[in-house]
Scaffold this motif. Structure first.
Motif, PDB file in Angstrom:
ATOM      1  N   VAL A 638      52.603  26.123   5.311  1.00 56.23           N
ATOM      2  CA  VAL A 638      53.523  25.015   5.621  1.00 56.23           C
ATOM      3  C   VAL A 638      54.935  25.549   5.860  1.00 56.23           C
ATOM      4  CG1 VAL A 638      54.589  22.907   4.733  1.00 56.23           C
ATOM      5  CG2 VAL A 638      52.146  23.318   4.369  1.00 56.23           C
ATOM      6  N   GLN A 639      55.371  26.488   5.021  1.00 51.66           N
ATOM      7  CA  GLN A 639      56.725  27.012   5.217  1.00 51.66           C
ATOM      8  C   GLN A 639      56.826  27.735   6.557  1.00 51.66           C
ATOM      9  OE1 GLN A 639      58.783  30.171   2.694  1.00 51.66           O
ATOM     10  NE2 GLN A 639      59.633  28.262   1.914  1.00 51.66           N
ATOM     11  N   ILE A 666      63.886  20.754   8.302  1.00 54.23           N
ATOM     12  CA  ILE A 666      62.647  21.462   7.979  1.00 54.23           C
ATOM     13  C   ILE A 666      61.467  20.498   8.125  1.00 54.23           C
ATOM     14  CG2 ILE A 666      63.805  23.089   6.439  1.00 54.23           C
ATOM     15  CD1 ILE A 666      62.641  21.539   4.055  1.00 54.23           C
ATOM     16  N   LEU A 667      60.266  21.052   8.066  1.00 52.19           N
ATOM     17  CA  LEU A 667      59.055  20.258   8.286  1.00 52.19           C
ATOM     18  C   LEU A 667      58.922  19.163   7.229  1.00 52.19           C
ATOM     19  CD1 LEU A 667      56.740  20.865  10.437  1.00 52.19           C
ATOM     20  CD2 LEU A 667      55.378  21.573   8.477  1.00 52.19           C
ATOM     21  N   GLY A 668      58.560  17.970   7.670  1.00 49.85           N
ATOM     22  CA  GLY A 668      58.467  16.847   6.745  1.00 49.85           C
ATOM     23  C   GLY A 668      57.039  16.474   6.394  1.00 49.85           C
ATOM     24  N   PHE A 669      56.920  15.514   5.474  1.00 50.07           N
ATOM     25  CA  PHE A 669      55.606  15.037   5.036  1.00 50.07           C
ATOM     26  C   PHE A 669      54.747  14.549   6.195  1.00 50.07           C
ATOM     27  CE2 PHE A 669      54.658  14.850   0.576  1.00 50.07           C
ATOM     28  CZ  PHE A 669      55.854  15.190  -0.012  1.00 50.07           C
ATOM     29  N   ASP A 670      55.407  13.893   7.160  1.00 48.85           N
ATOM     30  CA  ASP A 670      54.636  13.323   8.267  1.00 48.85           C
ATOM     31  C   ASP A 670      54.292  14.370   9.325  1.00 48.85           C
ATOM     32  OD1 ASP A 670      57.338  13.531   8.618  1.00 48.85           O
ATOM     33  OD2 ASP A 670      57.576  11.679   9.744  1.00 48.85           O
ATOM     34  N   THR A 672      53.076  17.691   8.273  1.00 41.67           N
ATOM     35  CA  THR A 672      52.268  18.789   7.731  1.00 41.67           C
ATOM     36  C   THR A 672      50.790  18.591   8.042  1.00 41.67           C
ATOM     37  OG1 THR A 672      52.415  17.606   5.645  1.00 41.67           O
ATOM     38  CG2 THR A 672      53.675  19.604   5.827  1.00 41.67           C
ATOM     39  N   PRO A 673      50.110  19.680   8.341  1.00 41.90           N
ATOM     40  CA  PRO A 673      48.681  19.594   8.634  1.00 41.90           C
ATOM     41  C   PRO A 673      47.871  19.545   7.338  1.00 41.90           C
ATOM     42  CG  PRO A 673      49.389  21.884   8.750  1.00 41.90           C
ATOM     43  CD  PRO A 673      50.621  21.065   8.443  1.00 41.90           C
TER      44      PRO A 673
END
Ligand code: FES
Ligand code: FES
Lengths: 721, 157
Positions: A638-639, A666-670, A672-673
């Motif tokens: 994820v990071q 940065i990448l959000g909850f909506d 992430t795979p």
């Protein structure tokens, strides 16, 4: 006050040692009963508890739990009896930094040996008392049995009220892996319940009596200096205790945190700065890297006599911007200077190196400084923690007698943490008529990947040392040599190319602070190598995994890729250009740690990239805690996805423009795979570090998936739709 | 002037400047550990608490805004002997790495479950999208929220 100090100390559980002030009694062990102490590693208390003194620091990666499992295993006790103590330079083993995903490899063996030695010693005692040969005895949760029959002896009674101190030896019999019942199991992490119930778990939860609050006011840019400042009004603000100015190091100390914040903000407005305007533009950074002053260092070369026949040369270059650790908790530290003794509570990754660096910067003797580790949020390498610790120490010395709690603001963290360096990579391959790579030339340009203040000579890297009125000289740029490598970490492909030349161009000019960010150069190097392999496979019209397999002779690498084909259902990969893409990325971290392969599935639609699912396969030898290891790989994926799709530190000539979460998303909850992680069964092989193994493969898997989905090849990070 | 509000079911009175951030009062005056300082800019969610059941950012909310209202923090949701289903689910799913973001996320998820006991995964993602986690534990946290929701539903039927 709703919580008494005593309740507070009790609630703080495993972190209790953090709260032991010099001069206060430690409350780590109850009562006066005896103990057996094994060097500075392990203390078996007659009250039935076992204290493990960590040499590595916990930051959510689960190292404490994994090591506790090893102790419980070798001692044959219930896991729940093991308590952890954080690193404290007054009492813990000196294991330097917690870095490079080698904690299990470094800390594991001595911890295991200490526990086995303790078991041996206590069983020998039991054998004497029972008048039985040692090898007829067994232990179940500390109780001594002969065969299946209980005796009246257990560890705790064998210790009684004696105070036993034993030096550690190297030669001990360890349990064989086939007898393991605790190591290898997904036990719940020791620190998690406290964190979900709001117990004091973090440095931020440490509230010392009489503590004051501080904020720093950083220059508007690196190497900017104060032209004018007006402290008079600020000194009179309510609650303000001191306005500190030491060259370009400026800070405010106040009774209340909000008062310190407000005063720092108002003080900032009174300052005008001389700006050096010496930054390259963030959009021109790769040209700058290519042309800046650099030092050429050969990394690897291989040549073969065999005739390569006629070949075609294929070239590409890949780029990665400056990127941030961007920890969720901005750096903080508490320091107390009292009677010539300095204590620093810090979330940095190495308490012993920090102590040495602070001693040098402040001109103190090491014996008069104690550094105690307390957790903060994940750090992912060398973030602002060490700098904040030195800031707090410097302030404490200027404001003795009361603990000074320094909290950086979000902006301080974003603009002053040392970034992971930008990199520019050029690859050229000679490919024969069968598509096989016969020669591989690889050149990379990068600033250094470590500026840790690891000792007196390197202490000049600390912000305070640079900003104070008599600044330290900036230490020369450090190159981390192979086999670990810094910028060149994972620059040497695992593939069996006949001829190969890998060169690092270490850029010695440093426009901004740079240091170790998770994986160091591995992230960009694996992105480049694995993207290029994908390009070569496509050029040769071969399946991307099959193409890799025929360039590999490493059995464990081959096994990982084959397993990955299975678990990702690779044969069901959709046709190219459909908008749905599946991409592969693979590497062995540092070419000597864990192997990880990742298949990422993406959908590109209406200019949006949506990460669907990541399948990962990892070979990390013996896995101590499968669920914990899986969490490390998931977090790494994820990071890395966040770095790969979103992150770039932006700046213009004057200053950095990435200052908060809006300007550095940065990448959000909506976004992430979902993720699945499979581990190869290798429990007969030594444990290998995994914390940084998935990042490079993930970046390449995403880039390759985007190419597969759209037919567009992207070579510059971050990638876009 | 004293400001009075209900905190985790009990009435509290604090005597601080009315402009003081609620987060500072909760952490520094009342010494709660749940809500965390992450940005002070209403951008990350580490400081989230419930104000009359709604998830709010306590880092930018003056304490005066809580006067006469009810504030719930992580500590108020449950404890080791009587955990909230979310707290149990976070342990069961081992849904955190460093855990610094966790308090805010559990608090916001609790507000969601209070109004929608059987959310779809998409609802959970959307509701939590204002929260940042740098360790990459999102997938586990979503699973934990879904698990808690299933458990809540089971206990109600
Ligand atoms: S600390 Fe309040 S939103 Fe970040
Ligand atoms: S678990 Fe570390 S920030 Fe979320």
């Amino acid at each position: 006050m709703t919580v008494t100090r005593r309740e507070f100390l009790q609630a703080s559980g495993v972190l209790v040692v953090c709260f032991a002030l010099p001069g206060c009694t430690r409350e780590t062990t109850a009562g006066k009963a005896g103990y057996a102490r094994l060097g500075n590693r392990l203390r078996i208390n007659a009250n039935g508890t076992v204290e493990l003194m960590l040499g590595k620091v916990e930051f959510g990666q689960g190292i404490g739990t994994a090591l506790a499992q090893m102790v419980a295993e070798e001692l044959d006790i219930d896991f729940g009896r093991v308590h952890l103590s954080s690193v404290d330079t007054d009492r813990s083993p000196d294991e330097s930094y917690t870095f490079s995903s080698i904690s299990i490899q470094q800390s594991g063996p001595p911890t295991r040996r200490a526990a086995a030695q303790a078991r041996g010693l206590l069983l020998t005692r039991a054998a004497e008392r029972l008048d039985q040969p040692v090898d007829t005895l067994r232990v179940v949760d500390g109780e001594v049995l002969t065969g299946n029959v209980a005796t009246n002896l257990n560890y705790w009674r064998l210790i009684g009220d004696e105070e036993i101190t034993i030096d550690l030896t190297e030669q001990v019999m360890l349990k064989s892996v086939s007898d393991y019942s605790i190591v290898g199991r997904s036990l719940e992490r020791i620190d998690i319940p406290g964190k979900v119930f709001g117990d004091a778990s973090f440095l931020q939860d440490l509230r010392l009596p009489n503590m004051v609050h501080a904020r720093v006011v950083r220059p508007a840019a690196e190497r900017a200096s104060v032209k004018t400042i007006d402290t008079a009004k600020i000194e009179k603000l309510p609650g303000v205790l001191s306005v500190v100015r030491d060259g370009n190091f400026i800070a405010v100390i106040a009774e209340r945190e909000g008062q310190a914040r407000r005063a720092a903000n108002l003080l900032r407005e009174t300052i005008s700065w001389v700006l050096p305007s010496d930054l390259p533009d963030s959009d021109k950074i790769y040209q700058w890297l290519r042309n800046a002053e650099s030092r050429e260092e050969p990394v690897a070369s291989r040549s073969s006599e065999s005739d390569v026949g006629s070949t075609t040369t294929v070239k590409a270059s890949y780029q990665r911007p400056f990127q941030a650790h961007a920890s969720i908790s901005p750096s903080a530290a508490i320091a107390l200077y009292d009677n010539g003794k300095l204590t620093v509570w810090s979330h940095a990754q190495g308490m012993y190196p920090l102590r040495g660096a602070i001693a040098q910067v402040l001109g103190m003797d090491i014996e008069n400084i104690r550094c105690v580790h307390c957790e903060a949020s994940g750090c992912y390498g060398h973030n602002g923690a060490d700098d904040a610790a030195c800031d707090a120490a410097a302030l404490a010395v200027k404001f003795p007698g009361r603990p000074v709690r320094l909290q950086w603001e979000r902006r301080d963290e974003m603009t002053w943490e040392p970034y992971g360096s930008a990199m520019h990579i050029e690859i050229s391959a000679d490919v024969d008529e069968t598509g096989t790579v016969r020669a591989w030339d690889y050149d990379l340009w990068s600033c250094p990947h470590s500026s840790r203040p690891r000792n007196a000579e390197q202490s000049g890297n600390l912000i305070y040392a640079q900003h104070r009125a008599a600044p330290a000289e900036l230490p020369p740029p450090q190159s981390i040599p192979q086999p670990n490598g810094g910028a060149d970490r994972n620059a040497v492909p695992l593939y069996t190319f006949d001829n190969m030349d890998v060169v690092k161009h270490l850029v010695t000019d440093r426009p901004m602070r740079v240091s170790a960010l998770r994986g160091l150069g591995a992230y960009a190097n694996v992105f480049a190598i694995e993207s290029f392999m994908d390009e070569l496979a496509a050029r040769s019209q071969e399946d991307a995994i099959a193409y890799r397999l025929r360039h590999l002779d490493d059995e464990r690498a081959i096994a990982v890729l084959k397993r990955l084909m299975d678990v990702s259902a690779w044969s069901r990969r959709p046709p190219a250009g459909s908008g749905e893409g599946w991409g592969i990325g693979f590497a062995r971290f540092k070419n000597r740690s864990a192997w990880v392969g990742v298949v990422m599935r993406v959908i590109v639609k209406n200019g949006n990239i949506s990460l669907q699912h990541a399948s990962a396969v990892c070979d990390a030898g013996l896995i101590i805690n499968p669920d914990g290891a899986g969490a490390q790989i998931e977090g790494g994926i994820v990071q890395s996805a966040s770095w790969t799709l979103k992150e770039q530190i932006r700046f213009d000539n004057d200053r950095k423009q990435s200052v908060d979460w809006v300007s550095y998303p940065i990448l959000g909850f909506d976004e992430t795979p979902t993720i699945t992680v499979d581990f190869m069964e290798r429990s007969n092989q030594p444990s290998l570090g995994i914390g940084e193994a998935a990042q490079g493969p993930t970046a390449a898997a995403i880039a390759n998936a985007l190419y597969h989905a759209t037919g567009q090849r992207q070579r510059r990070l971050p990638l876009s739709a | 002037m004293a400001i009075i509000f209900t905190l985790n079911g009990k009435s509290v009175s604090v005597d601080v400047d009315a402009q003081t951030a609620l987060l500072e009062v909760l952490r520094n005056d009342i010494e709660l550990n749940g809500p965390k300082f992450g940005c002070g800019l209403a951008q990350c969610g580490a400081c989230a608490v419930l104000l009359d059941g709604r998830s709010v950012r306590s880092c930018v909310l003056p304490v005066s805004a809580a006067a006469g209202k009810s504030v719930t923090t992580l500590e108020g949701l449950g404890n080791a002997s009587d955990p909230h289903p979310l707290q149990s689910a976070f342990i069961e799913e081992q849904a955190l790495q460093c855990g610094y973001c966790t308090s805010g996320i559990i608090v916001t998820a609790a507000a969601l479950l209070a109004k929608n006991a059987s959310p779809a995964e998409e609802d959970v993602k959307k509701e939590l999208s204002g929260h940042l986690c740098r360790c990459g534990a999102q997938a586990r946290m979503i699973r934990a929220v879904m698990r808690a929701a299933a458990q809540l539903e089971g206990s109600e039927s």
